[in-house]
Design a protein around this motif. Structure first.
Motif, PDB file in Angstrom:
ATOM      1  N   GLY A   1      -5.920  -0.042  -4.927  1.00 33.98           N
ATOM      2  CA  GLY A   1      -5.564   1.043  -4.013  1.00 33.98           C
ATOM      3  C   GLY A   1      -6.357   0.944  -2.727  1.00 33.98           C
ATOM      4  N   ASP A   2      -7.059   2.036  -2.382  1.00 37.41           N
ATOM      5  CA  ASP A   2      -7.862   2.066  -1.160  1.00 37.41           C
ATOM      6  C   ASP A   2      -9.360   2.089  -1.483  1.00 37.41           C
ATOM      7  OD1 ASP A   2      -5.513   2.065   0.202  1.00 37.41           O
ATOM      8  OD2 ASP A   2      -5.678   4.091   1.002  1.00 37.41           O
ATOM      9  N   SER A   3      -9.748   1.512  -2.605  1.00 38.50           N
ATOM     10  CA  SER A   3     -11.178   1.378  -2.903  1.00 38.50           C
ATOM     11  C   SER A   3     -11.639   0.020  -2.376  1.00 38.50           C
ATOM     12  CB  SER A   3     -11.439   1.563  -4.404  1.00 38.50           C
ATOM     13  OG  SER A   3     -10.605   0.741  -5.197  1.00 38.50           O
TER      14      SER A   3
ATOM     15  N   GLY B   1     -10.922  11.363  -7.068  1.00 40.38           N
ATOM     16  CA  GLY B   1     -10.107  11.126  -8.250  1.00 40.38           C
ATOM     17  C   GLY B   1      -9.451   9.754  -8.285  1.00 40.38           C
ATOM     18  N   HIS B   2      -9.845   8.877  -7.391  1.00 36.99           N
ATOM     19  CA  HIS B   2      -9.233   7.552  -7.283  1.00 36.99           C
ATOM     20  C   HIS B   2      -9.449   6.759  -8.571  1.00 36.99           C
ATOM     21  CE1 HIS B   2      -8.017   3.724  -5.595  1.00 36.99           C
ATOM     22  NE2 HIS B   2      -7.909   4.217  -4.367  1.00 36.99           N
ATOM     23  N   ILE B   3      -8.390   6.080  -9.033  1.00 36.84           N
ATOM     24  CA  ILE B   3      -8.495   5.171 -10.163  1.00 36.84           C
ATOM     25  C   ILE B   3      -7.917   3.817  -9.752  1.00 36.84           C
ATOM     26  CG2 ILE B   3      -8.489   6.913 -11.991  1.00 36.84           C
ATOM     27  CD1 ILE B   3      -5.507   6.454 -12.379  1.00 36.84           C
TER      28      ILE B   3
ATOM     29  N   HIS C   1      -4.083   7.016  -6.282  1.00 38.97           N
ATOM     30  CA  HIS C   1      -4.722   8.228  -5.748  1.00 38.97           C
ATOM     31  C   HIS C   1      -3.685   9.077  -5.025  1.00 38.97           C
ATOM     32  CE1 HIS C   1      -4.910   5.457  -2.334  1.00 38.97           C
ATOM     33  NE2 HIS C   1      -5.233   6.441  -1.529  1.00 38.97           N
ATOM     34  N   HIS C   2      -4.112  10.238  -4.564  1.00 41.80           N
ATOM     35  CA  HIS C   2      -3.152  11.262  -4.154  1.00 41.80           C
ATOM     36  C   HIS C   2      -2.682  11.179  -2.709  1.00 41.80           C
ATOM     37  CE1 HIS C   2      -6.769  13.078  -2.354  1.00 41.80           C
ATOM     38  NE2 HIS C   2      -5.940  13.790  -1.602  1.00 41.80           N
ATOM     39  N   HIS C   3      -3.208  10.298  -1.894  1.00 42.38           N
ATOM     40  CA  HIS C   3      -2.836  10.294  -0.482  1.00 42.38           C
ATOM     41  C   HIS C   3      -1.347  10.033  -0.297  1.00 42.38           C
ATOM     42  CE1 HIS C   3      -7.199   9.560   1.068  1.00 42.38           C
ATOM     43  NE2 HIS C   3      -6.934  10.842   0.861  1.00 42.38           N
ATOM     44  N   SER C   4      -0.783  10.706   0.698  1.00 39.69           N
ATOM     45  CA  SER C   4       0.665  10.698   0.867  1.00 39.69           C
ATOM     46  C   SER C   4       1.226   9.299   1.082  1.00 39.69           C
ATOM     47  CB  SER C   4       1.062  11.606   2.038  1.00 39.69           C
ATOM     48  OG  SER C   4       0.486  11.146   3.251  1.00 39.69           O
ATOM     49  N   ASP C   5       0.462   8.424   1.731  1.00 43.07           N
ATOM     50  CA  ASP C   5       0.979   7.082   1.993  1.00 43.07           C
ATOM     51  C   ASP C   5       0.948   6.189   0.751  1.00 43.07           C
ATOM     52  OD1 ASP C   5      -1.829   7.005   2.123  1.00 43.07           O
ATOM     53  OD2 ASP C   5      -1.836   5.292   3.473  1.00 43.07           O
TER      54      ASP C   5
ATOM     55  N   ILE D   1       2.888   7.697 -13.985  1.00 44.15           N
ATOM     56  CA  ILE D   1       1.546   7.757 -14.570  1.00 44.15           C
ATOM     57  C   ILE D   1       0.517   7.829 -13.454  1.00 44.15           C
ATOM     58  CG2 ILE D   1      -0.139   6.532 -16.008  1.00 44.15           C
ATOM     59  CD1 ILE D   1       2.198   5.169 -17.420  1.00 44.15           C
ATOM     60  N   GLY D   2      -0.430   8.767 -13.575  1.00 50.36           N
ATOM     61  CA  GLY D   2      -1.494   8.901 -12.582  1.00 50.36           C
ATOM     62  C   GLY D   2      -2.723   9.515 -13.207  1.00 50.36           C
TER      63      GLY D   2
END
Length: 256
Positions: free
Chosen positions: A132-134, A117-119, A56-60, A77-78
């Motif tokens: 990720g962060d899910s 948009g998290h995958i 996902h897009h978060h900066s960290d 890849i994203g």
């Protein structure tokens, strides 16, 4: 596992992951909070990154991605839905696609909730889920963009994976998540046993991830929406749905 898994601590509490398949000499990095510690880990083991996957897009999770790609030549890849807020991608993917990586057939899973948009990436042969962060160890990500219904559906999807799947989440937050779980069920023996193990691991500066999905399903309050004991601990009526249990638990965690 059919691969070697390396956990790389980054920033204050982030994790990046390196997956190396010796049979094909394929090296994949999942999320790049910062480039330097990942490059050091690769160099120490004589590995060169071939692919970088972003959840996902978060900066960290992405701030070091462009630098790592430039240093290694790795393909970036994203998610296609997040391409406008990710580093320049070499390949944009969508949920339902399968990525051939070495001898693996990596499934791209939809995982909205923390962000829309998290995958997530599931390596079925190795039995690894990069969430990720899910789905987090003993918890789930905060709902910055998505809804409780979206996150609940994401987590239920993960629960359908084999019980022996290892959950590789993006942060070292197991102890904090465990404190919340125990605030709901302070006398639950399995929660108490898990907390003892977590505290011992952290005292030795060891990661508490990855964690087996089966254990998450037994101890993670965000995966136990059908458990009458948890429903009662949340003071919800007997007929409350799994989504209502999840929503109440997430609201309480936000205030915890």
């Amino acid at each position: 596992m059919t691969v070697d898994l390396l956990i790389v601590p980054c920033l204050s509490d982030n994790y990046a992951y390196i997956v190396h398949e010796a049979a094909t000499d394929t090296t994949t990095v999942i999320d790049v909070p910062e480039a330097a510690p990942i490059l050091q880990a690769l160099n120490e083991r004589g590995l060169k990154a071939n692919l970088i996957l972003l959840t996902h897009h978060h900066s960290d999770h992405i701030d070091g991605a462009a630098a790592l790609a430039a240093a290694t030549g790795a393909k970036l890849i994203g998610g296609a839905r997040d391409a406008h807020r990710l580093p320049q991608l070499d390949q944009a993917v969508s949920p339902g696609e399968t990525l051939p990586i070495g001898m693996e057939h990596v499934a791209v899973l939809d995982a909205p909730g923390h962000t829309v948009g998290h995958i997530a990436f599931y390596f079925p042969e190795a039995g690894l889920l990069f969430s990720g962060d899910s789905l987090m160890s003993w918890g789930c990500g905060r709902l910055f963009e998505g809804s409780p219904a979206q996150m609940h559906e994401t987590l239920q999807q993960f629960c359908d994976l084999p019980d022996e799947t290892l959950i590789c989440s993006g942060h070292e937050c197991t102890e904090a998540n465990g404190r919340f779980a125990l605030s709901l069920e302070p006398d639950n023996p399995e929660l108490l046993a898990r907390m003892e193990e977590v505290r011992e691991a952290r005292a030795r500066m060891r990661p508490t991830v990855p964690i087996e999905l089966a254990r998450e399903k037994r101890t993670n309050p965000f995966l136990r929406g059908d458990d009458p004991a948890l429903r009662a601990a949340l003071d919800l009526p007997e007929g409350a749905s799994a989504l209502e249990v999840f929503t109440e638990a997430r609201m309480r965690k936000d205030r915890f």
